[in-house]
Design a protein around this motif. Structure first.
Motif, PDB file in Angstrom:
ATOM      1  N   TYR A  72      26.892  54.017  29.768  1.00 10.00           N
ATOM      2  CA  TYR A  72      26.152  52.824  30.167  1.00 10.00           C
ATOM      3  C   TYR A  72      27.130  51.713  30.549  1.00 10.00           C
ATOM      4  O   TYR A  72      28.207  51.584  29.953  1.00 10.00           O
ATOM      5  CB  TYR A  72      25.262  52.310  29.028  1.00 10.00           C
ATOM      6  CG  TYR A  72      24.008  53.099  28.816  1.00 10.00           C
ATOM      7  CD1 TYR A  72      22.925  52.981  29.686  1.00 10.00           C
ATOM      8  CD2 TYR A  72      23.901  53.963  27.729  1.00 10.00           C
ATOM      9  CE1 TYR A  72      21.768  53.703  29.482  1.00 10.00           C
ATOM     10  CE2 TYR A  72      22.736  54.689  27.516  1.00 10.00           C
ATOM     11  CZ  TYR A  72      21.672  54.560  28.394  1.00 10.00           C
ATOM     12  OH  TYR A  72      20.526  55.281  28.190  1.00 10.00           O
ATOM     13  N   ARG A  73      26.712  50.896  31.525  1.00 10.23           N
ATOM     14  CA  ARG A  73      27.424  49.665  31.839  1.00 10.23           C
ATOM     15  C   ARG A  73      26.431  48.518  31.739  1.00 10.23           C
ATOM     16  O   ARG A  73      25.397  48.518  32.398  1.00 10.23           O
ATOM     17  CB  ARG A  73      27.999  49.697  33.257  1.00 10.23           C
ATOM     18  CG  ARG A  73      29.216  50.576  33.425  1.00 10.23           C
ATOM     19  CD  ARG A  73      29.798  50.464  34.833  1.00 10.23           C
ATOM     20  NE  ARG A  73      28.847  50.898  35.846  1.00 10.23           N
ATOM     21  CZ  ARG A  73      28.227  50.087  36.687  1.00 10.23           C
ATOM     22  NH1 ARG A  73      28.437  48.778  36.629  1.00 10.23           N
ATOM     23  NH2 ARG A  73      27.375  50.559  37.594  1.00 10.23           N
ATOM     24  N   VAL A 104      31.032  48.523  28.480  1.00  9.66           N
ATOM     25  CA  VAL A 104      30.929  49.956  28.738  1.00  9.66           C
ATOM     26  C   VAL A 104      30.677  50.668  27.419  1.00  9.66           C
ATOM     27  O   VAL A 104      31.369  50.434  26.431  1.00  9.66           O
ATOM     28  CB  VAL A 104      32.220  50.495  29.399  1.00  9.66           C
ATOM     29  CG1 VAL A 104      32.141  52.005  29.582  1.00  9.66           C
ATOM     30  CG2 VAL A 104      32.448  49.812  30.735  1.00  9.66           C
ATOM     31  N   ASP A 105      29.687  51.546  27.406  1.00  4.67           N
ATOM     32  CA  ASP A 105      29.298  52.255  26.176  1.00  4.67           C
ATOM     33  C   ASP A 105      29.051  53.723  26.509  1.00  4.67           C
ATOM     34  O   ASP A 105      28.133  54.055  27.246  1.00  4.67           O
ATOM     35  CB  ASP A 105      28.030  51.620  25.600  1.00  4.67           C
ATOM     36  CG  ASP A 105      27.544  52.317  24.335  1.00  4.67           C
ATOM     37  OD1 ASP A 105      28.312  53.120  23.765  1.00  4.67           O
ATOM     38  OD2 ASP A 105      26.401  52.066  23.934  1.00  4.67           O
ATOM     39  N   VAL A 106      29.884  54.622  25.974  1.00  4.41           N
ATOM     40  CA  VAL A 106      29.714  56.051  26.225  1.00  4.41           C
ATOM     41  C   VAL A 106      28.948  56.751  25.104  1.00  4.41           C
ATOM     42  O   VAL A 106      28.618  57.925  25.217  1.00  4.41           O
ATOM     43  CB  VAL A 106      31.076  56.760  26.416  1.00  4.41           C
ATOM     44  CG1 VAL A 106      31.863  56.123  27.535  1.00  4.41           C
ATOM     45  CG2 VAL A 106      31.891  56.741  25.132  1.00  4.41           C
ATOM     46  N   TYR A 107      28.655  56.037  24.007  1.00  5.38           N
ATOM     47  CA  TYR A 107      28.113  56.723  22.829  1.00  5.38           C
ATOM     48  C   TYR A 107      26.739  57.361  23.030  1.00  5.38           C
ATOM     49  O   TYR A 107      26.557  58.525  22.701  1.00  5.38           O
ATOM     50  CB  TYR A 107      28.056  55.759  21.636  1.00  5.38           C
ATOM     51  CG  TYR A 107      27.498  56.415  20.388  1.00  5.38           C
ATOM     52  CD1 TYR A 107      28.325  57.176  19.560  1.00  5.38           C
ATOM     53  CD2 TYR A 107      26.159  56.305  20.046  1.00  5.38           C
ATOM     54  CE1 TYR A 107      27.832  57.798  18.430  1.00  5.38           C
ATOM     55  CE2 TYR A 107      25.660  56.921  18.918  1.00  5.38           C
ATOM     56  CZ  TYR A 107      26.490  57.668  18.114  1.00  5.38           C
ATOM     57  OH  TYR A 107      26.000  58.285  17.005  1.00  5.38           O
ATOM     58  N   PRO A 108      25.749  56.667  23.556  1.00  5.78           N
ATOM     59  CA  PRO A 108      24.409  57.281  23.575  1.00  5.78           C
ATOM     60  C   PRO A 108      24.294  58.469  24.500  1.00  5.78           C
ATOM     61  O   PRO A 108      23.429  59.316  24.310  1.00  5.78           O
ATOM     62  CB  PRO A 108      23.496  56.145  24.065  1.00  5.78           C
ATOM     63  CG  PRO A 108      24.288  54.907  23.885  1.00  5.78           C
ATOM     64  CD  PRO A 108      25.713  55.315  24.084  1.00  5.78           C
ATOM     65  N   VAL A 109      25.154  58.563  25.532  1.00  5.45           N
ATOM     66  CA  VAL A 109      24.923  59.555  26.571  1.00  5.45           C
ATOM     67  C   VAL A 109      26.093  60.485  26.836  1.00  5.45           C
ATOM     68  O   VAL A 109      25.930  61.510  27.483  1.00  5.45           O
ATOM     69  CB  VAL A 109      24.555  58.854  27.897  1.00  5.45           C
ATOM     70  CG1 VAL A 109      23.175  58.256  27.812  1.00  5.45           C
ATOM     71  CG2 VAL A 109      25.564  57.790  28.250  1.00  5.45           C
ATOM     72  N   GLY A 110      27.288  60.153  26.382  1.00  8.11           N
ATOM     73  CA  GLY A 110      28.445  60.981  26.716  1.00  8.11           C
ATOM     74  C   GLY A 110      28.591  62.183  25.814  1.00  8.11           C
ATOM     75  O   GLY A 110      29.629  62.407  25.208  1.00  8.11           O
ATOM     76  N   THR A 111      27.552  62.975  25.715  1.00  3.89           N
ATOM     77  CA  THR A 111      27.494  64.023  24.707  1.00  3.89           C
ATOM     78  C   THR A 111      28.472  65.156  24.946  1.00  3.89           C
ATOM     79  O   THR A 111      28.896  65.815  24.016  1.00  3.89           O
ATOM     80  CB  THR A 111      26.075  64.616  24.639  1.00  3.89           C
ATOM     81  OG1 THR A 111      25.728  65.091  25.952  1.00  3.89           O
ATOM     82  CG2 THR A 111      25.073  63.568  24.229  1.00  3.89           C
ATOM     83  N   HIS A 112      28.866  65.418  26.203  1.00  3.20           N
ATOM     84  CA  HIS A 112      29.739  66.554  26.477  1.00  3.20           C
ATOM     85  C   HIS A 112      31.188  66.252  26.142  1.00  3.20           C
ATOM     86  O   HIS A 112      31.981  67.167  25.951  1.00  3.20           O
ATOM     87  CB  HIS A 112      29.621  66.955  27.943  1.00  3.20           C
ATOM     88  CG  HIS A 112      28.239  67.359  28.331  1.00  3.20           C
ATOM     89  ND1 HIS A 112      27.601  68.458  27.801  1.00  3.20           N
ATOM     90  CD2 HIS A 112      27.352  66.805  29.188  1.00  3.20           C
ATOM     91  CE1 HIS A 112      26.396  68.571  28.327  1.00  3.20           C
ATOM     92  NE2 HIS A 112      26.214  67.577  29.167  1.00  3.20           N
ATOM     93  N   SER A 113      31.549  64.973  26.087  1.00  6.53           N
ATOM     94  CA  SER A 113      32.952  64.631  25.870  1.00  6.53           C
ATOM     95  C   SER A 113      33.164  63.681  24.706  1.00  6.53           C
ATOM     96  O   SER A 113      34.271  63.287  24.427  1.00  6.53           O
ATOM     97  CB  SER A 113      33.531  63.995  27.139  1.00  6.53           C
ATOM     98  OG  SER A 113      32.731  62.912  27.542  1.00  6.53           O
ATOM     99  N   VAL A 114      32.087  63.304  24.022  1.00  2.00           N
ATOM    100  CA  VAL A 114      32.197  62.354  22.922  1.00  2.00           C
ATOM    101  C   VAL A 114      31.881  63.048  21.609  1.00  2.00           C
ATOM    102  O   VAL A 114      30.810  63.623  21.452  1.00  2.00           O
ATOM    103  CB  VAL A 114      31.219  61.173  23.108  1.00  2.00           C
ATOM    104  CG1 VAL A 114      31.346  60.203  21.949  1.00  2.00           C
ATOM    105  CG2 VAL A 114      31.534  60.458  24.406  1.00  2.00           C
TER     106      VAL A 114
END
Length: 216
Positions: A204-205, A38-48
């Motif tokens: 991403y998963r 699981v990877d939130v870095y490229p797309v989780g812009t509102h909470s990352v």
């Protein structure tokens, strides 16, 4: 928390039983099991914090940064059935633990659960290949992540699960060793429409697992 765990385990058990009866006309049922990331870095812009915007080219600069951004764990389980004309429908259950949230290293691991359903289109017949099977998938599902600094409001219990529905778009490739056994690699983008501190993040998963065809 225990109720969610029991429901998730029950789903995986029922899905496994349902497939024993596997992903073309000769073997219409498929079971895949393996590891997920699981990877939130490229797309989780509102909470990352410090995350780049998905909707520009910078969103993919860190896509393959496994060491810094990928949370890798067991297991994921996919069950799917061939429908017609290269189209199949599958259900996927994923369990993971989130330690890397964007550029941030969390103090405690957050449990991650995901249930998804997707329609997949296989390009194997277009390529006239019995070994390589690229496919494209689209669907939706629900994700639960334990409450943490970046996905919950102040005062939320750390044992709570923060859930959010999402749509997903996946791209994958299976390599078949024979008619029944193969290796499947897939990347799926989960899009949450309201990604903020009260909901789950865009992420991403990725998955890699063994695939078994049944039912022929």
């Amino acid at each position: 928390m225990r109720i969610y765990k029991l429901k998730f385990c029950a789903f995986l058990l029922l899905a496994s039983v349902a497939t024993m009866a596997a992903q073309n006309q000769d073997n219409p049922w498929l079971l895949s099991v393996g590891i997920s990331a699981v990877d939130v870095y490229p797309v989780g812009t509102h909470s990352v914090p410090q995350g780049p915007n998905f909707w520009n080219s910078e969103g993919f600069d860190e896509f393959f940064n496994v060491e810094d951004h990928w949370n890798i764990a067991l297991p994921y389980l996919n069950v799917s059935r061939y429908l017609t004309k290269n189209i199949s429908f599958g259900l996927t259950g994923t369990y993971n633990k989130i330690k890397k949230w964007g550029d941030a290293e969390l103090d405690n691991e957050l449990k991650y659960y995901s249930l998804d359903g997707a329609f997949n289109y296989s390009f194997a017949s277009l390529l006239n290949s019995n070994k390589f099977e690229p496919f494209l998938g689209i669907g939706g599902g629900y994700t639960w992540i334990e409450a943490g600094d970046y996905n919950s409001s102040p005062g939320t219990s750390s044992e709570d699960l923060v859930g959010q529905e999402h749509i997903n778009l996946g791209l994958g490739l299976s390599y078949w060793f024979n008619d029944r056994l193969g290796l499947t690699l897939q990347s799926t983008y989960n899009h949450v429409f309201k990604s903020n501190t009260d909901n789950g993040p865009q992420h991403y998963r990725h998955s890699l697992g063994l695939s078994f065809r049944f039912g022929g």
